[in-house]
Design a protein around this motif. Structure first.
Motif, PDB file in Angstrom:
ATOM      1  N   GLU A 170       0.796  -1.221   0.000  1.00  0.00           N
ATOM      2  CA  GLU A 170       0.000   0.000   0.000  1.00  0.00           C
ATOM      3  C   GLU A 170       0.837   1.284   0.000  1.00  0.00           C
ATOM      4  O   GLU A 170       0.557   2.225  -0.721  1.00  0.00           O
ATOM      5  N   ASP A 330     -15.947  -6.903  11.846  1.00  0.00           N
ATOM      6  CA  ASP A 330     -16.361  -6.632  10.475  1.00  0.00           C
ATOM      7  C   ASP A 330     -15.262  -7.153   9.546  1.00  0.00           C
ATOM      8  O   ASP A 330     -14.267  -7.710   9.995  1.00  0.00           O
ATOM      9  N   MET A 331     -15.427  -6.970   8.247  1.00  0.00           N
ATOM     10  CA  MET A 331     -14.464  -7.523   7.300  1.00  0.00           C
ATOM     11  C   MET A 331     -13.074  -6.918   7.474  1.00  0.00           C
ATOM     12  O   MET A 331     -12.064  -7.600   7.331  1.00  0.00           O
ATOM     13  N   PHE A 332     -13.024  -5.625   7.792  1.00  0.00           N
ATOM     14  CA  PHE A 332     -11.720  -5.009   7.995  1.00  0.00           C
ATOM     15  C   PHE A 332     -11.060  -5.576   9.251  1.00  0.00           C
ATOM     16  O   PHE A 332      -9.844  -5.763   9.303  1.00  0.00           O
ATOM     17  N   ALA A 335      -9.582  -8.808   8.300  1.00  0.00           N
ATOM     18  CA  ALA A 335      -8.359  -8.573   7.521  1.00  0.00           C
ATOM     19  C   ALA A 335      -7.177  -8.254   8.434  1.00  0.00           C
ATOM     20  O   ALA A 335      -6.094  -8.836   8.288  1.00  0.00           O
ATOM     21  N   SER A 342      -4.626  -3.797   4.820  1.00  0.00           N
ATOM     22  CA  SER A 342      -5.589  -3.007   4.051  1.00  0.00           C
ATOM     23  C   SER A 342      -6.710  -3.905   3.560  1.00  0.00           C
ATOM     24  O   SER A 342      -6.515  -5.104   3.314  1.00  0.00           O
ATOM     25  N   ARG A 343      -7.880  -3.319   3.420  1.00  0.00           N
ATOM     26  CA  ARG A 343      -9.042  -4.051   2.922  1.00  0.00           C
ATOM     27  C   ARG A 343      -8.836  -4.482   1.467  1.00  0.00           C
ATOM     28  O   ARG A 343      -9.240  -5.580   1.062  1.00  0.00           O
ATOM     29  N   THR A 344      -8.177  -3.614   0.675  1.00  0.00           N
ATOM     30  CA  THR A 344      -7.971  -3.911  -0.743  1.00  0.00           C
ATOM     31  C   THR A 344      -7.121  -5.158  -0.942  1.00  0.00           C
ATOM     32  O   THR A 344      -7.484  -6.050  -1.726  1.00  0.00           O
ATOM     33  N   PHE A 346      -6.601  -7.512   1.200  1.00  0.00           N
ATOM     34  CA  PHE A 346      -7.348  -8.644   1.740  1.00  0.00           C
ATOM     35  C   PHE A 346      -8.318  -9.211   0.713  1.00  0.00           C
ATOM     36  O   PHE A 346      -8.330 -10.415   0.424  1.00  0.00           O
ATOM     37  N   TYR A 347      -9.116  -8.339   0.113  1.00  0.00           N
ATOM     38  CA  TYR A 347     -10.119  -8.801  -0.850  1.00  0.00           C
ATOM     39  C   TYR A 347      -9.464  -9.393  -2.105  1.00  0.00           C
ATOM     40  O   TYR A 347      -9.904 -10.432  -2.600  1.00  0.00           O
ATOM     41  N   THR A 357     -15.533 -13.832  -2.925  1.00  0.00           N
ATOM     42  CA  THR A 357     -15.243 -12.803  -1.938  1.00  0.00           C
ATOM     43  C   THR A 357     -15.375 -13.378  -0.530  1.00  0.00           C
ATOM     44  O   THR A 357     -15.987 -14.438  -0.332  1.00  0.00           O
ATOM     45  N   THR A 359     -17.273 -12.371   1.871  1.00  0.00           N
ATOM     46  CA  THR A 359     -18.699 -12.441   2.224  1.00  0.00           C
ATOM     47  C   THR A 359     -19.351 -13.679   1.617  1.00  0.00           C
ATOM     48  O   THR A 359     -20.115 -14.388   2.280  1.00  0.00           O
TER      49      THR A 359
END
Length: 370
Positions: A170, A330-332, A335, A342-344, A346-347, A357, A359
């Motif tokens: 990042e 939560d998802m973050f 992660a 970072s969420r990016t 991770f996804y 994904t 989810t």
């Protein structure tokens, strides 16, 4: 008839003079050498647009216009050296002065053939061969294309190298540099199209100004230059992992043994949960040389360092998503708990490994586990 749109050349020149001054002053607080070369690049580019403005409005001051034209051949070398210091801040540039040979040649050419006639109308230099006139007129565009390709190559090498050295991207991926190169390419294309088509030539000043704004935005929004660690620790064998060499760094048996040790220690101690994990820090934990670690990951595991660590983080995330902890995170949060910063990342890592994904993974496999 004067095209009033040439006024935009003055806007571009003013914006670039200001931008170059700000970079020289260290407004971005990045690398000192990178800032100096980048500031010089913008100031020299400002000279070019100042010249275009004067010529567009027929302000025929031959000496001033020629002085503004003199540094043209040094413009792109300055940009290349700036990019080099951005992507390789710890690596010195050997023979950097060679990049300015065309500029010095043009300077010498001007001193002999052009400058004397500017100050004495009775001096008539000998007529030049057509190929020299062609070179002076068009070789600058070839230089632009050459240095843009060289800078883009440096950017791509940086993108590849950081995956060999770091488990995160990042703050060090320099994606802003990609936008800077796109803005520069846009301006080069505008110039080339303006040479062959009247309509593009008429509206080129506006397009140049748009390109100047894009250059300014990409530069002033850049993050600081991060040197994760020296690329001296980089042993890149990923392109040809199965190629047999007579001077292998490690034997096949040593690679297999150390490969097991690396995987076992990294997973058992969950070293991948450190979001700032780098090649050298993992090597310290395991107790081997960073060169050997890079070699083993590339040849033994047939992955780069970034893939190796983030695949382990993805497995940890998969476990967390199906655990009771997922109910309070939560998802973050998942992660971060899995080692991603970072969420990016991770996804993208999760979807690359599983095809779905996080989810969707919870919906599919959460039902199966109940």
């Amino acid at each position: 008839m004067v095209n009033i749109l040439y006024t935009f050349h003055a806007f571009s020149a003013g914006a670039l003079w200001l931008l170059g001054t700000l970079i020289f002053m260290g407004v971005n607080r990045t690398g000192l050498q990178a800032d100096r070369w980048l500031g010089a690049y913008y100031c020299l580019l400002a000279c070019l647009f100042t010249q275009l403005f004067l010529e567009g409005f027929h302000i025929d001051n031959g000496a001033l216009i020629h002085v503004l034209e003199l540094p043209r051949w040094a413009t792109l070398p300055c940009f290349y050296l700036a990019v080099h210091h951005m992507v390789k801040p710890t690596t010195p540039i050997r023979y950097w002065g060679l990049h300015f040979v065309p500029f010095l040649a043009f300077l010498l050419f001007s001193a002999i053939y052009l400058i004397p006639g500017l100050f004495n109308s009775y001096i008539h230099p000998p007529k030049l061969p057509q190929w020299i006139i062609f070179a002076v007129k068009y070789l600058f565009f070839a230089q632009c294309i050459f240095y843009w390709i060289a800078c883009y190559r440096l950017f791509k090498i940086h993108q590849k190298n950081i995956r060999q050295l770091s488990s995160y991207m990042e703050k060090i991926n320099m994606i802003w540099l990609k936008y800077l190169l796109i803005a520069l390419l846009f301006m080069i294309l505008v110039r080339l199209l303006a040479l062959v088509h009247f309509i593009f030539n008429s509206f080129a000043p506006i397009l140049y100004f748009m390109g100047s704004l894009a250059l300014g935005y990409a530069t002033l929004t850049q993050r600081s230059i991060y040197a994760v660690e020296s690329t001296n620790n980089l042993i890149d064998e990923s392109d040809q992992p199965k190629k047999i060499k007579t001077d292998e760094r490690l034997t096949e048996q040593q690679v297999d043994t150390l490969k097991e040790k690396i995987v076992q220690k990294t997973t058992a101690e969950k070293l991948y949960l450190d979001p700032g994990l780098t090649l050298s820090s993992l090597a310290d934990h395991i107790g081997i040389n960073p060169h050997d670690l890079s070699y083993i990951i590339n040849n033994g595991l047939e992955k780069n360092f970034y893939q190796f660590i983030n695949e382990l983080r993805t497995e940890e995330a998969k476990r967390l998503l199906l655990s009771e902890e997922a109910k309070r995170l939560d998802m973050f949060g998942v992660a971060i708990s899995a080692g991603f910063n970072s969420r990016t990342t991770f996804y993208s890592s999760f979807k690359k490994a599983t095809g779905i994904t996080p989810t969707e993974y919870m919906k599919v496999y959460g039902k199966q586990s109940t």
